[in-house]
Enzyme design. Structure first.
Site, PDB file in Angstrom:
ATOM      1  N   ARG A 152      37.952  -6.444  -0.946  1.00 26.84           N
ATOM      2  CA  ARG A 152      37.677  -5.147  -1.603  1.00 26.84           C
ATOM      3  C   ARG A 152      36.246  -5.056  -2.122  1.00 26.84           C
ATOM      4  NH1 ARG A 152      41.086  -5.254   1.052  1.00 26.84           N
ATOM      5  NH2 ARG A 152      43.294  -5.081   0.649  1.00 26.84           N
ATOM      6  N   GLU A 182      39.560  -2.115  -9.362  1.00 31.67           N
ATOM      7  CA  GLU A 182      39.313  -1.845  -7.944  1.00 31.67           C
ATOM      8  C   GLU A 182      38.930  -0.371  -7.797  1.00 31.67           C
ATOM      9  OE1 GLU A 182      42.154  -3.468  -5.112  1.00 31.67           O
ATOM     10  OE2 GLU A 182      41.976  -1.672  -3.868  1.00 31.67           O
ATOM     11  N   SER A 224      45.953   1.064  -5.791  1.00 32.82           N
ATOM     12  CA  SER A 224      45.886  -0.142  -6.635  1.00 32.82           C
ATOM     13  C   SER A 224      44.717  -0.024  -7.605  1.00 32.82           C
ATOM     14  CB  SER A 224      45.716  -1.386  -5.768  1.00 32.82           C
ATOM     15  OG  SER A 224      46.885  -1.587  -5.004  1.00 32.82           O
TER      16      SER A 224
HETATM   17  C1  LIG Z   1      48.542   5.851  -2.431  1.00 39.31           C
HETATM   18  C2  LIG Z   1      47.343   4.987  -2.156  1.00 39.31           C
HETATM   19  C3  LIG Z   1      47.481   3.837  -1.413  1.00 39.31           C
HETATM   20  C4  LIG Z   1      46.373   3.014  -1.144  1.00 39.31           C
HETATM   21  N1  LIG Z   1      46.547   1.888  -0.400  1.00 39.31           N
HETATM   22  C5  LIG Z   1      45.482   1.106  -0.115  1.00 39.31           C
HETATM   23  C6  LIG Z   1      45.624  -0.080   0.686  1.00 39.31           C
HETATM   24  O1  LIG Z   1      46.690  -0.425   1.147  1.00 39.31           O
HETATM   25  N2  LIG Z   1      44.516  -0.827   0.922  1.00 39.31           N
HETATM   26  C7  LIG Z   1      43.284  -0.489   0.436  1.00 39.31           C
HETATM   27  O2  LIG Z   1      42.320  -1.194   0.711  1.00 39.31           O
HETATM   28  N3  LIG Z   1      43.125   0.620  -0.316  1.00 39.31           N
HETATM   29  C8  LIG Z   1      44.183   1.422  -0.602  1.00 39.31           C
HETATM   30  N4  LIG Z   1      44.008   2.540  -1.371  1.00 39.31           N
HETATM   31  C9  LIG Z   1      42.674   2.846  -1.910  1.00 39.31           C
HETATM   32  C10 LIG Z   1      41.808   3.741  -1.016  1.00 39.31           C
HETATM   33  O3  LIG Z   1      42.609   4.535  -0.129  1.00 39.31           O
HETATM   34  C11 LIG Z   1      40.801   2.935  -0.207  1.00 39.31           C
HETATM   35  O4  LIG Z   1      39.927   2.201  -1.043  1.00 39.31           O
HETATM   36  C12 LIG Z   1      39.955   3.828   0.703  1.00 39.31           C
HETATM   37  O5  LIG Z   1      39.191   3.021   1.562  1.00 39.31           O
HETATM   38  C13 LIG Z   1      39.016   4.751  -0.083  1.00 39.31           C
HETATM   39  O6  LIG Z   1      38.499   5.726   0.808  1.00 39.31           O
HETATM   40  P1  LIG Z   1      38.048   7.154   0.275  1.00 39.31           P
HETATM   41  O7  LIG Z   1      37.491   7.923   1.397  1.00 39.31           O
HETATM   42  O8  LIG Z   1      39.155   7.800  -0.470  1.00 39.31           O
HETATM   43  O9  LIG Z   1      36.901   6.716  -0.744  1.00 39.31           O
HETATM   44  P2  LIG Z   1      36.532   7.337  -2.157  1.00 39.31           P
HETATM   45  O10 LIG Z   1      37.613   7.065  -3.143  1.00 39.31           O
HETATM   46  O11 LIG Z   1      36.085   8.734  -2.010  1.00 39.31           O
HETATM   47  O12 LIG Z   1      35.273   6.409  -2.504  1.00 39.31           O
HETATM   48  C14 LIG Z   1      35.477   5.026  -2.749  1.00 39.31           C
HETATM   49  C15 LIG Z   1      34.103   4.349  -2.784  1.00 39.31           C
HETATM   50  O13 LIG Z   1      33.530   4.432  -1.489  1.00 39.31           O
HETATM   51  C16 LIG Z   1      32.249   5.061  -1.551  1.00 39.31           C
HETATM   52  N5  LIG Z   1      32.088   5.825  -0.306  1.00 39.31           N
HETATM   53  C17 LIG Z   1      32.887   6.805   0.179  1.00 39.31           C
HETATM   54  N6  LIG Z   1      32.395   7.261   1.345  1.00 39.31           N
HETATM   55  C18 LIG Z   1      31.256   6.571   1.580  1.00 39.31           C
HETATM   56  C19 LIG Z   1      30.252   6.589   2.623  1.00 39.31           C
HETATM   57  N7  LIG Z   1      30.324   7.442   3.656  1.00 39.31           N
HETATM   58  N8  LIG Z   1      29.203   5.730   2.536  1.00 39.31           N
HETATM   59  C20 LIG Z   1      29.098   4.883   1.468  1.00 39.31           C
HETATM   60  N9  LIG Z   1      29.985   4.811   0.468  1.00 39.31           N
HETATM   61  C21 LIG Z   1      31.057   5.642   0.525  1.00 39.31           C
HETATM   62  C22 LIG Z   1      32.290   5.933  -2.782  1.00 39.31           C
HETATM   63  O14 LIG Z   1      30.993   6.181  -3.285  1.00 39.31           O
HETATM   64  C23 LIG Z   1      33.120   5.059  -3.731  1.00 39.31           C
HETATM   65  O15 LIG Z   1      32.313   4.069  -4.305  1.00 39.31           O
HETATM   66  C24 LIG Z   1      45.095   3.369  -1.647  1.00 39.31           C
HETATM   67  C25 LIG Z   1      44.953   4.554  -2.387  1.00 39.31           C
HETATM   68  C26 LIG Z   1      46.063   5.362  -2.651  1.00 39.31           C
HETATM   69  C27 LIG Z   1      45.874   6.626  -3.430  1.00 39.31           C
END
Ligand SMILES: Cc1cc2nc3c(=O)[nH]c(=O)nc-3n(C[C@H](O)[C@H](O)[C@H](O)COP(=O)(O)OP(=O)(O)OC[C@H]3O[C@@H](n4cnc5c(N)ncnc54)[C@H](O)[C@@H]3O)c2cc1C
Length: 318
Positions: free
Chosen positions: A184, A303, A233
């Site tokens: 992560r 996280e 998480s």
């Molecule tokens: C119900 C649920 C279940 C989940 N299960 C998992 C799981 O099983 N495994 C897991 O790893 N995560 C899980 N997550 C967390 C999340 O989905 C992941 O971390 C996912 O990768 C975040 O993507 P996002 O587009 O929503 O990022 P955001 O929440 O929008 O951003 C997260 C971070 O990434 C950065 N970011 C976003 N886009 C870019 C880009 N283009 N370039 C550079 N930085 C960027 C943002 O600035 C921020 O720091 C879960 C979340 C939820 C709500």
């Protein structure tokens, strides 16, 4: 295009917009962005920018004044925006960044593509190895930044290369070995913006891959709260331990502050069960950390990304 918020929402004369370079995409001033996140909380972006395409993003970064902070948002499934909002420019990658294409056993995906779209594209092409992405509700950009993973696989296991733009607008093609990817965590500078990535898959059987994706969905239905406002998480698992077990042992299951609640079903999830503020959610997380530290001696690492300013003060960005 510049869209101004109605006067009652407009901040008194920030003038930031007047200092930004012309773009082909869209600027929105004092833009509400809570609805762009899963928690549905938090204050506005001083300016929200949706680039028309990668060239537009590069021109913006190269042309913006160096003192203007830039924050990129995916679909906000791992992000808590504080109640005072985000100063500077928040970038949201739109349709131009959302494609997923197959090339032999490789998948090329825009950073704005949903993980599930990439998994489904691979499945339709009979490519295996990316099924785990179907259970992660974020974008490829967020996945690269978080080295997202599930069911024993993570982004770094399948990544061939990622394309990123630095704060001066220079383009970089990065190999996984250059990215400092660990659990992560991604070592690429926080200000760099991913625009696309290439993933390695292997030839497989479409029906078997589809079944694996269904199994992932069913497993999540059983173990995680669904259709709720959450950030997934909340805390990373400490080495050799499970965060949820430590939280449970500290007696935090179901704990509430305002409308923020520790999930009864999966106690490493925090929920907005009504009108929680970002402060309620963050305070609840801190209380959980305090209780876990007290009961186990272990300090949990957030996280979830907490970004922006608290309402009462003008500092506090994480
Ligand atoms: C119900 C649920 C279940 C989940 N299960 C998992 C799981 O099983 N495994 C897991 O790893 N995560 C899980 N997550 C967390 C999340 O989905 C992941 O971390 C996912 O990768 C975040 O993507 P996002 O587009 O929503 O990022 P955001 O929440 O929008 O951003 C997260 C971070 O990434 C950065 N970011 C976003 N886009 C870019 C880009 N283009 N370039 C550079 N930085 C960027 C943002 O600035 C921020 O720091 C879960 C979340 C939820 C709500």
């Amino acid at each position: 295009m510049i869209i101004l918020a109605p006067p009652r929402h407009r901040k008194p004369m920030t003038h930031l917009i007047e200092r930004l370079p012309p773009v082909r995409g869209e600027y929105r001033v004092d833009a509400s962005i809570a609805q762009l996140t899963w928690f549905r909380v938090g204050g506005p972006a001083e300016v929200l920018f949706r680039p028309a395409d990668e060239a537009d993003l590069i021109d913006f970064l190269a042309g913006r004044p160096g003192d203007v902070p830039v924050t990129v948002l995916g679909v906000g499934s791992n992000t808590l925006i504080r109640d005072g909002g985000i100063p500077g420019v928040v970038i949201r990658l739109g349709k131009a960044f959302a494609s997923a294409m197959v090339d032999g056993e490789r998948i090329m995906a825009g950073a704005g593509a949903l993980d599930v779209t990439v998994a489904a594209t691979a499945q339709r092409a009979g490519l295996t190895g990316l099924e785990f992405l179907s259970g992660i509700p974020g974008t490829i950009g967020g996945g690269l930044r978080m080295n997202a993973g599930a069911y024993g696989s993570e982004i770094r296991d399948v990544l061939i290369s990622a394309r990123a733009i630095d704060p001066l607008g220079h383009v970089h093609t990065l190999a996984p070995a250059d990215m400092g990817l660990s659990y992560r965590h991604c070592g690429v500078p926080e200000e760099w913006i991913f625009t696309s990535a290439v993933f390695q898959a292997r030839t497989g059987d479409s029906a078997t891959i589809a079944q694996a994706m269904t199994d992932i969905r069913d497993a999540r239905e059983d173990t995680q709260p669904r259709r709720v406002r959450t950030g997934g998480s909340t805390f990373a698992n400490p080495e050799g331990r499970k965060a949820w077990q430590l939280i449970d042992a500290a007696g935090c299951r179901g704990l509430r502050i305002g409308d923020a609640q520790v999930s009864e079903k999966h106690c490493n999830f925090l929920l907005n069960i009504g009108d929680a503020t970002a402060e309620d959610i963050e305070s609840l997380g801190e209380e959980v950390r305090r209780r876990v530290r007290e009961s186990s001696g272990i300090t949990l690492r957030w996280e979830i990304r907490r970004i922006g300013q608290a309402k009462a003060d003008s500092g506090g960005a994480a």
